[in-house]
Design an enzyme around this catalytic site. Structure first.
Site, PDB file in Angstrom:
ATOM      1  N   GLU A 347      11.578  26.589  -1.110  1.00  0.00           N
ATOM      2  CA  GLU A 347      11.683  26.584   0.342  1.00  0.00           C
ATOM      3  C   GLU A 347      11.099  25.314   0.962  1.00  0.00           C
ATOM      4  OE1 GLU A 347      11.664  31.421   0.978  1.00  0.00           O
ATOM      5  OE2 GLU A 347       9.864  30.293   1.501  1.00  0.00           O
ATOM      6  N   ASP A 420      12.114  40.163  -2.438  1.00  0.00           N
ATOM      7  CA  ASP A 420      11.128  39.589  -1.529  1.00  0.00           C
ATOM      8  C   ASP A 420      10.503  40.675  -0.668  1.00  0.00           C
ATOM      9  OD1 ASP A 420       9.617  37.707  -0.199  1.00  0.00           O
ATOM     10  OD2 ASP A 420      11.197  37.124   1.172  1.00  0.00           O
ATOM     11  N   GLU A 448       6.270  42.241   6.817  1.00  0.00           N
ATOM     12  CA  GLU A 448       7.331  41.279   7.116  1.00  0.00           C
ATOM     13  C   GLU A 448       8.689  41.936   7.184  1.00  0.00           C
ATOM     14  OE1 GLU A 448       9.384  37.240   5.212  1.00  0.00           O
ATOM     15  OE2 GLU A 448       7.556  38.050   4.330  1.00  0.00           O
TER      16      GLU A 448
END
Length: 865
Positions: A347, A420, A448
């Site tokens: 990322e 994730d 998240e």
């Protein structure tokens, strides 16, 4: 470090401590105490605790109700003068003594400070390190769990309570345990003879901050960072409470900065100025048994070191990292610096691949550079694949060859699952493969992907299923994830056991600490499960409720959905049982109204609202007749598991149905066999479970409203009405999520396009729903470019030069640009079939040519971190 530098650090520590001591004389802080609630216990319980004590201790009797309660304390080996400034202890034993004195005053002594005695035979409460107080101040490094184990004893009613252990840190943990037993009025503390023994299963129990030095928090949903990094060395009062909360549940390490370490001022974490300014903060946490880690920017030798390379094989780079480790070790409290956590080649974060090196080579080189100070290199096993490859398979292949090839001080930190932090994933197959590598399992305490502190989602329920998963390491049963991360299954038992757990922090400067008061149960539950991974989640949950809201002395309520006999309930059916019931249902409820049967990533780019249309091709694969991704056999991920685990995942008939659609594509008519599914087909279950999940979320509100007037919420930092507002909005959004998914699935199965669904309100306080927003304008017609093979292209979203790829797949760029326009938070580009960047599309639809990187200046559309 020279004498003058050491003197300056000592001055900074002393000044910061003085500031903290002065600040702590202020009135009660405006943030919650959470599970460290210290209210007077009931008079009857107090009398039972001290009903027969050493006669000479009766000199200090303070009346509590109708009972004379003598409270005396002896901390063997602690000079009582060191407690004159209780807000600034220097060692874990001093911290334990301070905590004991302060909280006993509140709980048993009507606010009066207990009397400090020097004779342990005459005190009601005794803290003792080793046999005579001469044992180590801190737990062992390299970590040895037995050095943190403690014993709480009371032989008979004429004796006092004694907390003992082989280190000051061990006694600190035991002190917190004893105080919680008293605060919860746990009847076990009255059982004589009392003998409680506890030793952690996992050597490392780490709290990962994704806080940035500019006080922003990546994936944080509770305000800004608690820590004003640029204000250091000044310590604020809340820092001490932060350390107390972590230590109280056995957390022994903290990573101070975000894993995305090359921006937001984080790149300066490896400079002498910043390291020196952090010394008082690090000292404070070390006094509560918590060692410190840093996530450095991998290109720090270039960014702040003045070198022209960060190649791990370059001798100048090696020396730079060696000097950096020496700087931490010399500047901070001895033994406090534990190592680096590294996110590389992911990322947009730089890494060894930039220089043609492998992740293994990079990890070993870092470990070699910092080994001289006893530090470890924790390498995150998270990476996105090239387009067209499955992430689960890619990650396994990237790290599978580490076995037997790592330095002893290398640790691989692997997310609990291969995707994730989704609401449900299989345990990552690497845990069953790498039996010669130190392994840390990484969780997210921050929500998240599970409601972002707007929904109740009790994650200990999820984590418990992972810990109990049998990896069949070396094709042997009873090799659970819990055993793997204990380090006890490593082939080489003579090398240090740098294994354990990590959780991404959910703390912020909100008065509740966690945004949603019920999310604090995730923080508490993480620490408790990190210490004892196979402990009962039901017990942990009820203990958090009692510690936070106070023991439940009320009359049992009439049965509700949250107090039904089907749910484990060691409570008495009163308000606390209702709260525990809400928590214990919440994870499965969230799963039901967002992603049944194991598919992942139904959310949109902000990881909150549901967007199954955009996610369908890669993560859901709902067609007119089938649904699911065939990772079991076609993509090969099922074959990366060992023996029986692999056999179950690859065989659709044996696959655990909660993971069915992660491993298999099945017809909608596929009949589910598990008892919870009631013989329904996949389609029937998806439609029914999403509505039932939303109904459960709605029930949470009514159940809370029924008890809120008899529930003390003071410790949560939130009012009862504030909690009701959060539950109300969570329920509203839960129904919206369910409607979105159900509409999408029905449309897919019927062969029609998905119906338009307005997004949920972003909102805490309740308000009438706004009128539907007009749809975004269509993207402009994009020119035909040679090299593209049709209207659907590989599309990426990015935030920095260098190709910070956020997602890949057969997604058309117009859809991506539309999402960007809606959210105004991303910049996108697409590539031709050879992988060449040919066009950029920013959030305003401005078309850029391949040489224009200005679109990269925008915030990322999606970062999985």
């Amino acid at each position: 470090m020279g004498t003058s530098s050491r003197w300056m650090v000592a001055v900074l520590v002393a000044a910061a401590v003085a500031a903290l001591t002065t600040a702590q004389t202020a009135p009660t802080p405006p943030w919650g105490t959470l599970w460290l609630r210290s209210r007077p216990v009931s008079a009857g319980f107090a009398a039972s605790v001290v009903k027969s004590v050493v006669p000479s201790a009766r000199a200090s009797v303070v009346h509590h109700g109708d009972y004379g309660v003598p409270v005396t304390v002896c901390c063997v080996g602690v000079n009582s003068s060191s407690l004159s400034s209780p807000e600034s202890p220097g060692t874990p034993l001093e911290s334990a003594c301070t905590e004991l004195v302060d909280r006993l005053a509140d709980m048993l002594n009507n606010g009066a400070r207990p009397t400090i005695l020097h004779d342990p035979t005459k005190a009601l409460f005794v803290l003792r390190v080793g046999g005579d107080g001469g044992a180590p101040a801190y737990s062992a490094w390299p970590p040895v769990p037995s050095s943190e184990g403690y014993t709480i004893t009371r032989s008979d009613a004429s004796a006092g309570f004694e907390v003992s252990g082989p280190s000051g840190t061990a006694v600190l943990y035991g002190t917190f345990h004893l105080l919680e037993l008293i605060a919860r009025e746990d009847p076990s503390v009255l059982s004589l003879p009392l003998n409680v023994q506890s030793t952690p299963s996992t050597p490392l129990r780490i709290w990962d901050l994704w806080d940035n030095r500019d006080r922003s928090v990546e994936r944080g949903y509770a305000g800004k960072s608690v820590f004003n990094y640029t204000g250091l060395p000044t310590l604020l009062p809340r820092y001490r409470d932060y350390a107390r909360l972590l230590a109280s549940v056995g957390i022994n390490g903290v990573v101070w900065d975000n894993v995305n370490a090359c921006a937001n001022l984080n790149q300066y974490m490896v400079t002498q100025e910043v390291v020196t300014s952090m010394a008082p903060l690090v000292h404070l946490f070390m006094a509560w048994g918590i060692r410190s880690y840093i996530t450095p920017c991998y290109s720090s030798p270039i960014k702040v070191g003045g070198l022209n390379t960060a190649d791990p094989f370059d001798p100048s780079v090696t020396k730079w990292w060696t000097d950096a480790a020496s700087m931490y070790d010399a500047t901070w409290t001895p033994g406090a610096f534990a190592g680096f956590l590294v996110k590389a080649d992911c990322e947009g974060e730089p890494g060894p691949s930039t220089y043609g090196r492998t992740e293994l080579q990079g990890a070993n080189a870092m470990a070699d550079a910092i080994a001289h100070v006893g530090a470890i290199a924790i390498w995150r096993a998270f990476a996105h694949p090239p387009r067209g490859e499955d992430q689960a398979v890619y990650q396994f292949d990237l790290f599978k060859d580490w076995n037997g090839n790592t330095r002893d001080n290398v640790v691989l930190q692997c997310k609990n699952g291969p995707e994730d932090f989704q609401v449900r994933e299989p345990v990552h197959s690497l845990f069953g493969h790498l039996d010669q590598v130190n392994m840390i399992v990484e969780f997210e305490a921050t929500q998240e992907y599970l409601g972002q502190a707007r929904h109740v989602a009790h994650l200990p329920s999820q984590w418990s299923t992972y810990f109990s998963f049998d990896t069949y390491l070396r094709n042997t049963s009873n090799t659970t994830l819990a055993e793997v991360v204990s380090g006890r299954l490593k082939r080489n038992q003579t090398s240090p056991r740098f294994s354990g757990t990590a959780a991404v922090s959910n703390f912020g400067d909100d008065p509740s600490w966690t945004g949603h008061p019920f999310s604090a149960a995730n923080s508490y539950g993480y620490g408790r499960l990190a210490w004892a991974p196979l402990a009962s989640v039901e017990t942990i949950t009820h203990e958090w409720v009692d510690a936070t809201f106070g023991p439940d002395h009320s009359t049992p309520l009439a049965a509700t959905a949250s107090t039904a006999p089907s749910r484990a309930d060691p409570g008495n059916g009163g308000p606390n049982a209702v709260i525990a019931g809400i928590l214990l249902q919440s994870w499965e409820a969230y799963e039901n109204y967002t992603a049944s049967l194991g598919w992942t990533f139904a959310c949109n780019m902000n990881h909150y609202e549901m967007d199954p249309v955009t996610r369908n091709t890669i993560f859901i694969n709902a067609t007119r007749t089938t649904i699911g991704i065939n990772r079991g056999t076609e993509l090969g991920y099922g074959g990366t598991y060992n023996s029986e685990a692999g056999a179950r995942f690859t065989d659709v008939a044996q696959c655990p149905e909660e993971n069915l659609l992660f491993f298999h594509s099945v017809p909608y008519t596929h009949q589910l066999k598990g008892p919870k599914y009631g013989g329904l087909t996949v389609l029937e279950w998806i439609l029914q479970s999403h509505q039932s999940g939303a109904d459960t979320a709605a029930a949470f509100l009514s159940e809370w409203v029924a008890i809120q007037n008899v529930t003390d919420t003071n410790a949560t930092g939130t009012t009862a009405d504030g909690i009701a507002a959060l539950l109300r909005n969570g329920a509203k959004d839960a129904q919206q999520f369910a409607d979105t998914i159900v509409g999408f699935i029905q449309s897919a199965a019927n062969g029609t396009g998905p119906p338009p669904v307005p997004p949920p309100s972003p909102a805490p306080p309740p308000s009438p729903p706004p009128p539907p927003s007009p749809p975004p304008p269509p993207p402009p017609s994009l020119p035909t470019i040679p090299g593209f093979d049709g209207p659907k292209r590989n599309t990426f979203c990015s935030t920095s030069q260098g190709g910070n790829r956020m997602f890949t797949g057969n997604l058309d760029v117009e859809a991506c640009a539309s999402g960007c326009h809606t959210n105004a938070t991303c910049a996108c580009f697409d590539t031709d079939t050879s992988g060449t960047v040919c066009r950029w599309v920013d959030s305003k639809y401005a078309l850029k040519n391949s040489g224009d990187h200005s679109a990269y200046t925008k915030a990322p559309a999606e970062s999985h971190t």
